[in-house]
Each structure stands twice: as C-alpha cells, then as structure tokens.
Design a protein around this motif. Structure first.
Motif, PDB file in Angstrom:
ATOM      1  N   LYS A   1       0.827  -1.205   0.000  1.00  0.00           N
ATOM      2  CA  LYS A   1       0.000   0.000   0.000  1.00  0.00           C
ATOM      3  C   LYS A   1       0.861   1.256   0.000  1.00  0.00           C
ATOM      4  O   LYS A   1       2.014   1.243   0.422  1.00  0.00           O
ATOM      5  N   LYS A   2       0.257   2.346  -0.468  1.00  0.00           N
ATOM      6  CA  LYS A   2       0.883   3.674  -0.459  1.00  0.00           C
ATOM      7  C   LYS A   2      -0.128   4.687   0.059  1.00  0.00           C
ATOM      8  O   LYS A   2      -1.336   4.543  -0.142  1.00  0.00           O
ATOM      9  N   ALA A   3       0.361   5.716   0.708  1.00  0.00           N
ATOM     10  CA  ALA A   3      -0.473   6.835   1.152  1.00  0.00           C
ATOM     11  C   ALA A   3      -0.254   7.983   0.178  1.00  0.00           C
ATOM     12  O   ALA A   3       0.883   8.279  -0.212  1.00  0.00           O
ATOM     13  N   ILE A   4      -1.349   8.625  -0.220  1.00  0.00           N
ATOM     14  CA  ILE A   4      -1.277   9.724  -1.187  1.00  0.00           C
ATOM     15  C   ILE A   4      -2.065  10.897  -0.626  1.00  0.00           C
ATOM     16  O   ILE A   4      -3.201  10.745  -0.174  1.00  0.00           O
ATOM     17  N   THR A   5      -1.464  12.091  -0.670  1.00  0.00           N
ATOM     18  CA  THR A   5      -2.132  13.295  -0.196  1.00  0.00           C
ATOM     19  C   THR A   5      -1.698  14.478  -1.051  1.00  0.00           C
ATOM     20  O   THR A   5      -0.796  14.358  -1.882  1.00  0.00           O
ATOM     21  N   SER A   6      -2.321  15.611  -0.841  1.00  0.00           N
ATOM     22  CA  SER A   6      -1.950  16.819  -1.577  1.00  0.00           C
ATOM     23  C   SER A   6      -1.418  17.867  -0.602  1.00  0.00           C
ATOM     24  O   SER A   6      -1.684  17.818   0.597  1.00  0.00           O
ATOM     25  N   ALA A   7      -0.639  18.781  -1.148  1.00  0.00           N
ATOM     26  CA  ALA A   7      -0.070  19.869  -0.356  1.00  0.00           C
ATOM     27  C   ALA A   7       0.081  21.083  -1.274  1.00  0.00           C
ATOM     28  O   ALA A   7      -0.022  20.961  -2.494  1.00  0.00           O
ATOM     29  N   ASN A   8       0.310  22.222  -0.688  1.00  0.00           N
ATOM     30  CA  ASN A   8       0.574  23.444  -1.452  1.00  0.00           C
ATOM     31  C   ASN A   8       1.776  24.152  -0.866  1.00  0.00           C
ATOM     32  O   ASN A   8       1.925  24.235   0.351  1.00  0.00           O
ATOM     33  N   LEU A   9       2.619  24.668  -1.734  1.00  0.00           N
ATOM     34  CA  LEU A   9       3.756  25.481  -1.313  1.00  0.00           C
ATOM     35  C   LEU A   9       3.542  26.900  -1.812  1.00  0.00           C
ATOM     36  O   LEU A   9       2.975  27.109  -2.885  1.00  0.00           O
ATOM     37  N   LEU A  10       4.007  27.864  -1.022  1.00  0.00           N
ATOM     38  CA  LEU A  10       4.086  29.246  -1.468  1.00  0.00           C
ATOM     39  C   LEU A  10       5.566  29.497  -1.725  1.00  0.00           C
ATOM     40  O   LEU A  10       6.387  29.366  -0.813  1.00  0.00           O
ATOM     41  N   ALA A  11       5.919  29.788  -2.969  1.00  0.00           N
ATOM     42  CA  ALA A  11       7.309  30.061  -3.336  1.00  0.00           C
ATOM     43  C   ALA A  11       7.471  31.565  -3.503  1.00  0.00           C
ATOM     44  O   ALA A  11       6.666  32.218  -4.160  1.00  0.00           O
ATOM     45  N   ILE A  12       8.521  32.132  -2.882  1.00  0.00           N
ATOM     46  CA  ILE A  12       8.793  33.563  -3.029  1.00  0.00           C
ATOM     47  C   ILE A  12      10.276  33.779  -3.306  1.00  0.00           C
ATOM     48  O   ILE A  12      11.126  32.989  -2.903  1.00  0.00           O
ATOM     49  N   LYS A  13      10.572  34.868  -4.026  1.00  0.00           N
ATOM     50  CA  LYS A  13      11.952  35.234  -4.335  1.00  0.00           C
ATOM     51  C   LYS A  13      12.021  36.739  -4.490  1.00  0.00           C
ATOM     52  O   LYS A  13      11.242  37.343  -5.227  1.00  0.00           O
ATOM     53  N   GLU A  14      12.961  37.348  -3.790  1.00  0.00           N
ATOM     54  CA  GLU A  14      13.173  38.783  -3.928  1.00  0.00           C
ATOM     55  C   GLU A  14      14.038  39.045  -5.151  1.00  0.00           C
ATOM     56  O   GLU A  14      14.848  38.208  -5.548  1.00  0.00           O
ATOM     57  N   ASP A  15      13.863  40.222  -5.752  1.00  0.00           N
ATOM     58  CA  ASP A  15      14.598  40.564  -6.970  1.00  0.00           C
ATOM     59  C   ASP A  15      16.108  40.428  -6.834  1.00  0.00           C
ATOM     60  O   ASP A  15      16.777  40.022  -7.762  1.00  0.00           O
ATOM     61  N   ASP A  16      16.645  40.775  -5.673  1.00  0.00           N
ATOM     62  CA  ASP A  16      18.101  40.821  -5.512  1.00  0.00           C
ATOM     63  C   ASP A  16      18.721  39.471  -5.129  1.00  0.00           C
ATOM     64  O   ASP A  16      19.896  39.404  -4.796  1.00  0.00           O
ATOM     65  N   THR A  17      17.973  38.407  -5.208  1.00  0.00           N
ATOM     66  CA  THR A  17      18.511  37.089  -4.876  1.00  0.00           C
ATOM     67  C   THR A  17      18.116  36.082  -5.946  1.00  0.00           C
ATOM     68  O   THR A  17      17.137  36.276  -6.664  1.00  0.00           O
ATOM     69  N   LYS A  18      18.880  35.022  -6.058  1.00  0.00           N
ATOM     70  CA  LYS A  18      18.566  33.960  -7.011  1.00  0.00           C
ATOM     71  C   LYS A  18      17.827  32.806  -6.339  1.00  0.00           C
ATOM     72  O   LYS A  18      17.325  31.923  -7.004  1.00  0.00           O
ATOM     73  N   LYS A  19      17.768  32.826  -5.019  1.00  0.00           N
ATOM     74  CA  LYS A  19      17.185  31.714  -4.278  1.00  0.00           C
ATOM     75  C   LYS A  19      15.697  31.923  -4.020  1.00  0.00           C
ATOM     76  O   LYS A  19      15.264  33.020  -3.685  1.00  0.00           O
ATOM     77  N   TRP A  20      14.958  30.840  -4.186  1.00  0.00           N
ATOM     78  CA  TRP A  20      13.554  30.822  -3.834  1.00  0.00           C
ATOM     79  C   TRP A  20      13.400  30.289  -2.424  1.00  0.00           C
ATOM     80  O   TRP A  20      14.167  29.424  -1.992  1.00  0.00           O
ATOM     81  N   THR A  21      12.407  30.783  -1.701  1.00  0.00           N
ATOM     82  CA  THR A  21      12.057  30.274  -0.382  1.00  0.00           C
ATOM     83  C   THR A  21      10.668  29.658  -0.495  1.00  0.00           C
ATOM     84  O   THR A  21       9.790  30.218  -1.148  1.00  0.00           O
ATOM     85  N   PHE A  22      10.491  28.497   0.144  1.00  0.00           N
ATOM     86  CA  PHE A  22       9.234  27.769   0.037  1.00  0.00           C
ATOM     87  C   PHE A  22       8.588  27.637   1.413  1.00  0.00           C
ATOM     88  O   PHE A  22       9.248  27.279   2.381  1.00  0.00           O
ATOM     89  N   PHE A  23       7.295  27.933   1.474  1.00  0.00           N
ATOM     90  CA  PHE A  23       6.514  27.805   2.697  1.00  0.00           C
ATOM     91  C   PHE A  23       5.429  26.764   2.474  1.00  0.00           C
ATOM     92  O   PHE A  23       4.812  26.735   1.418  1.00  0.00           O
ATOM     93  N   ASN A  24       5.187  25.958   3.500  1.00  0.00           N
ATOM     94  CA  ASN A  24       4.087  25.004   3.444  1.00  0.00           C
ATOM     95  C   ASN A  24       2.791  25.799   3.553  1.00  0.00           C
ATOM     96  O   ASN A  24       2.425  26.265   4.614  1.00  0.00           O
ATOM     97  N   PHE A  25       2.109  25.965   2.414  1.00  0.00           N
ATOM     98  CA  PHE A  25       0.897  26.766   2.371  1.00  0.00           C
ATOM     99  C   PHE A  25      -0.222  26.147   3.180  1.00  0.00           C
ATOM    100  O   PHE A  25      -1.125  26.832   3.640  1.00  0.00           O
ATOM    101  N   ASN A  26      -0.216  24.847   3.386  1.00  0.00           N
ATOM    102  CA  ASN A  26      -1.287  24.196   4.137  1.00  0.00           C
ATOM    103  C   ASN A  26      -1.391  24.757   5.549  1.00  0.00           C
ATOM    104  O   ASN A  26      -2.428  24.644   6.179  1.00  0.00           O
ATOM    105  N   LYS A  27      -0.330  25.337   6.046  1.00  0.00           N
ATOM    106  CA  LYS A  27      -0.326  25.894   7.400  1.00  0.00           C
ATOM    107  C   LYS A  27      -0.432  27.425   7.395  1.00  0.00           C
ATOM    108  O   LYS A  27      -0.281  28.058   8.417  1.00  0.00           O
ATOM    109  N   ILE A  28      -0.664  28.023   6.229  1.00  0.00           N
ATOM    110  CA  ILE A  28      -0.694  29.483   6.126  1.00  0.00           C
ATOM    111  C   ILE A  28      -2.115  29.952   5.848  1.00  0.00           C
ATOM    112  O   ILE A  28      -2.784  29.443   4.958  1.00  0.00           O
ATOM    113  N   ASP A  29      -2.561  30.940   6.629  1.00  0.00           N
ATOM    114  CA  ASP A  29      -3.840  31.574   6.339  1.00  0.00           C
ATOM    115  C   ASP A  29      -3.571  33.054   6.056  1.00  0.00           C
ATOM    116  O   ASP A  29      -2.430  33.510   6.097  1.00  0.00           O
ATOM    117  N   GLN A  30      -4.613  33.802   5.736  1.00  0.00           N
ATOM    118  CA  GLN A  30      -4.430  35.206   5.368  1.00  0.00           C
ATOM    119  C   GLN A  30      -3.782  36.011   6.495  1.00  0.00           C
ATOM    120  O   GLN A  30      -2.959  36.877   6.254  1.00  0.00           O
TER     121      GLN A  30
END
Length: 113
Positions: free
Chosen positions: A33-62
């Motif tokens: 058996k396998k467990a399958i679920t869905s998730a959402n990430l919020l990816a952000i990047k500031e103009d002066d950097t090449k790196k993206w930062t990822f947040f688990n959107f499932n835990k983020i509200d407005q």
C-alpha cells in the motif's frame, strides 16, 4: 512528490511568488500500500537574490500572510486548497489516484486564472 508546474509567477513590490500544488506519495509499513495526499507550497523570491524560499501553504492563512509578508497584505488571494484527505491505496492503484489528483489540481488552477 509530484509538483504541478503549469503555474504563472506573479510579482508584488519586487517579490516574485507563486503557489505550487503538489501530490505526495508515501510508503507505508504495509508493503503493498501507499499513502497519497496533496499539499501546497508558497514560493517567493526577492529581486536581488537567485534563491527561492518555500513555505508550506497548508499551514498558512491570510492572517499569517499579513504578518510574515506585509507587502502582500490585501494584494493576493489565497488559492483554495484541495480537500486535505490522505488516500491509502494498493500499489497498483497509485498511478490512477495520482492522475485523478493532478486533474483536480489542474481544474483548480484553471478556475483561479
């Protein structure tokens, strides 16, 4: 992990961002058996950097968006989440279940655009 890639990147005040839906397939103690679920990430990047930062959107509200990213306050609408349900399926049913979830994600993304 299967990330949905047909996403537009938006920008607010020099910060690029996008929401990335994902399907997660996990092994279980029961080898057939396998467990399958869905998730959402919020990816952000500031103009002066090449790196993206990822947040688990499932835990983020407005309220948390407003606190951690005040530049976004009142300027973005959070995408609706998929039903937060974990499916337990037989190994041979993984592809069919993943395809179904990816179709739901695709429909959800198209409704937002």
């Amino acid at each position: 992990m299967i990330s949905y890639v047909d996403m537009d990147v938006s920008k607010i005040d020099g910060i690029a961002y996008c929401f990335i839906p994902q399907v997660l397939v996990m092994s279980m103690a029961e080898k057939d058996k396998k467990a399958i679920t869905s998730a959402n990430l919020l990816a952000i990047k500031e103009d002066d950097t090449k790196k993206w930062t990822f947040f688990n959107f499932n835990k983020i509200d407005q309220e948390k968006i407003n606190m951690f990213l005040p530049e976004f306050s009142g300027k973005i609408s959070l995408p609706p989440g998929l039903e937060k349900k974990t499916f337990v399926v037989q190994k041979e049913d993984v592809a069919k279940t993943v395809d179904h979830l990816m179709q739901l994600i695709d429909e959800s993304v198209k409704k937002r655009n």
